[in-house]
Design a protein around this motif. Structure first.
Motif, PDB file in Angstrom:
ATOM      1  N   ILE A  46       0.833  -1.212   0.000  1.00  0.00           N
ATOM      2  CA  ILE A  46       0.000   0.000   0.000  1.00  0.00           C
ATOM      3  C   ILE A  46       0.863   1.256   0.000  1.00  0.00           C
ATOM      4  CG2 ILE A  46      -1.838   1.241   1.184  1.00  0.00           C
ATOM      5  CD1 ILE A  46      -2.654  -1.430   2.481  1.00  0.00           C
ATOM      6  N   GLY A  47       0.719   2.059  -1.051  1.00  0.00           N
ATOM      7  CA  GLY A  47       1.426   3.339  -1.143  1.00  0.00           C
ATOM      8  C   GLY A  47       0.542   4.468  -0.656  1.00  0.00           C
ATOM      9  N   GLU A  48       0.883   5.655  -1.145  1.00  0.00           N
ATOM     10  CA  GLU A  48       0.259   6.868  -0.631  1.00  0.00           C
ATOM     11  C   GLU A  48      -0.887   7.325  -1.534  1.00  0.00           C
ATOM     12  OE1 GLU A  48       3.481   9.604   0.087  1.00  0.00           O
ATOM     13  OE2 GLU A  48       2.251  11.265  -0.590  1.00  0.00           O
ATOM     14  N   ALA A  49      -0.542   7.711  -2.737  1.00  0.00           N
ATOM     15  CA  ALA A  49      -1.537   8.205  -3.691  1.00  0.00           C
ATOM     16  C   ALA A  49      -0.923   8.120  -5.080  1.00  0.00           C
ATOM     17  CB  ALA A  49      -1.910   9.646  -3.374  1.00  0.00           C
ATOM     18  N   PRO A  50      -1.748   8.057  -6.119  1.00  0.00           N
ATOM     19  CA  PRO A  50      -1.197   7.983  -7.473  1.00  0.00           C
ATOM     20  C   PRO A  50      -0.426   9.251  -7.836  1.00  0.00           C
ATOM     21  CG  PRO A  50      -3.587   7.556  -7.470  1.00  0.00           C
ATOM     22  CD  PRO A  50      -3.222   8.047  -6.110  1.00  0.00           C
ATOM     23  N   ASP A  98       1.102  16.171  -0.974  1.00  0.00           N
ATOM     24  CA  ASP A  98       0.746  15.121  -0.025  1.00  0.00           C
ATOM     25  C   ASP A  98      -0.776  15.080   0.110  1.00  0.00           C
ATOM     26  OD1 ASP A  98       3.344  14.470   0.484  1.00  0.00           O
ATOM     27  OD2 ASP A  98       3.393  15.281   2.527  1.00  0.00           O
ATOM     28  N   PRO A  99      -1.339  13.879   0.250  1.00  0.00           N
ATOM     29  CA  PRO A  99      -2.782  13.836   0.511  1.00  0.00           C
ATOM     30  C   PRO A  99      -3.113  14.496   1.850  1.00  0.00           C
ATOM     31  CG  PRO A  99      -1.857  11.589   0.388  1.00  0.00           C
ATOM     32  CD  PRO A  99      -0.729  12.544   0.174  1.00  0.00           C
ATOM     33  N   TYR A 100      -4.247  15.212   1.910  1.00  0.00           N
ATOM     34  CA  TYR A 100      -4.678  15.838   3.162  1.00  0.00           C
ATOM     35  C   TYR A 100      -5.213  14.762   4.117  1.00  0.00           C
ATOM     36  CZ  TYR A 100      -4.676  20.262   0.533  1.00  0.00           C
ATOM     37  OH  TYR A 100      -4.327  21.343  -0.225  1.00  0.00           O
ATOM     38  N   PRO A 101      -5.133  15.025   5.444  1.00  0.00           N
ATOM     39  CA  PRO A 101      -5.649  14.040   6.403  1.00  0.00           C
ATOM     40  C   PRO A 101      -7.094  13.630   6.125  1.00  0.00           C
ATOM     41  CG  PRO A 101      -4.402  15.730   7.552  1.00  0.00           C
ATOM     42  CD  PRO A 101      -4.482  16.168   6.112  1.00  0.00           C
TER      43      PRO A 101
END
Ligand code: URA
Length: 194
Positions: A46-50, A98-101
Motif C-alpha cells: 500500500i502506497g500513498e496516492a497515485p 501530499d494527501p490531506y488528512p
C-alpha cells in the motif's frame, strides 16, 4: 452464485465513483486508480496516492518508483501479478501534493473493505502515510523492516520506494528490508515455498 474476489473488488471500485468520494480530487484527476494484481494475494502493498503516470495509466506504481518496486519484487521471486498493489488515496492529488488528512480518512474505509475482500497474510505499508493510516504515531525511521501485529493482522512497514530512489542509504535499507519478506511469509505460512 458466490461472487469472486475480483467481482467484489470491481463492485467496490464502481462504488467509489458512484458515491462521488472526494469530488474535488476526482475533478482534477484523469481517473480512479483503484489497485492492481492478484485479488487473492497473500501480500498487499500500500502506497500513498497515485502520481502523474499512475493517473494517466489507471494503475498504481507504474512510474520510476514502480519500476524500482518491480525490481525488488523480482529480487524475491515475485511478479506484480503475484501480489496486490494499491494506495490509500485513489485519485492523484493535484501537483503531487501530499494527501490531506481528511482525504486519507475518507478513503480508509474503502481500503479496509478492499483488504477484507483480499484477506492477505501480510500488508506492506510503503512510506509514512501508509504506515500511519494503520498505526498512527509510529516512526517509520525507527520501525522499518519490523513486522507488527495489530488486531490479528501482520503489517510490514517499509520506506517508500520514491523516497529511497535517490537516497543511497535509504535505498539499500529498503532493499535489505524487502529481502526479508520471504522469511516473514514462511513464518506466517510455513508451507509457503516462495
Ligand atoms: N507513489 C505512491 O505512493 N503510489 C503510486 O501509485 C505511485 C507513486
Amino acid at each position: 452464485m458466490v461472487n469472486s474476489n475480483q467481482d467484489k473488488l470491481d463492485e467496490l471500485k464502481a462504488r467509489i465513483v458512484t458515491e462521488k468520494v472526494t469530488p474535488e480530487l476526482a475533478a482534477t484527476a484523469t481517473q480512479l486508480v483503484f489497485g492492481d494484481g492478484n485479488p487473492s494475494a497473500k501480500i498487499v502493498l500500500i502506497g500513498e496516492a497515485p502520481g502523474k503516470n499512475e493517473d494517466l495509466q489507471g494503475k498504481p506504481f507504474v512510474g520510476a518508483a514502480g519500476k524500482f518496486l518491480n525490481e525488488m519484487l523480482a529480487m524475491i521471486g515475485l511478479k506484480r501479478e503475484d501480489v496486490y498493489i494499491t494506495n490509500i488515496v485513489k485519485y492523484r492529488p493535484p501537483n503531487n501534493r501530499d494527501p490531506y488528512p481528511d482525504e486519507k480518512e475518507t478513503f480508509l474505509p474503502f481500503l479496509q473493505e478492499q483488504l477484507s475482500i483480499i484477506q492477505p497474510l501480510l500488508i506492506v505499508t510503503l512510506g509514512r502515510h501508509s504506515l500511519n493510516c494503520f498505526m498512527p504515531g509510529l516512526q517509520i525511521s525507527q520501525i522499518h523492516g519490523q513486522p507488527k501485529r495489530k488486531d490479528g493482522q501482520i503489517y510490514l512497514p517499509l520506506f517508500h520506494p520514491a523516497a529511497a530512489l535517490y537516497n543511497k542509504a535509504m535505498r539499500q535499507t529498503l532493499i535489505d528490508d524487502f529481502a526479508n519478506i520471504p522469511l516473514i511469509m514462511q513464518k506466517l505460512e510455513p508451507s509457503l515455498t516462495t
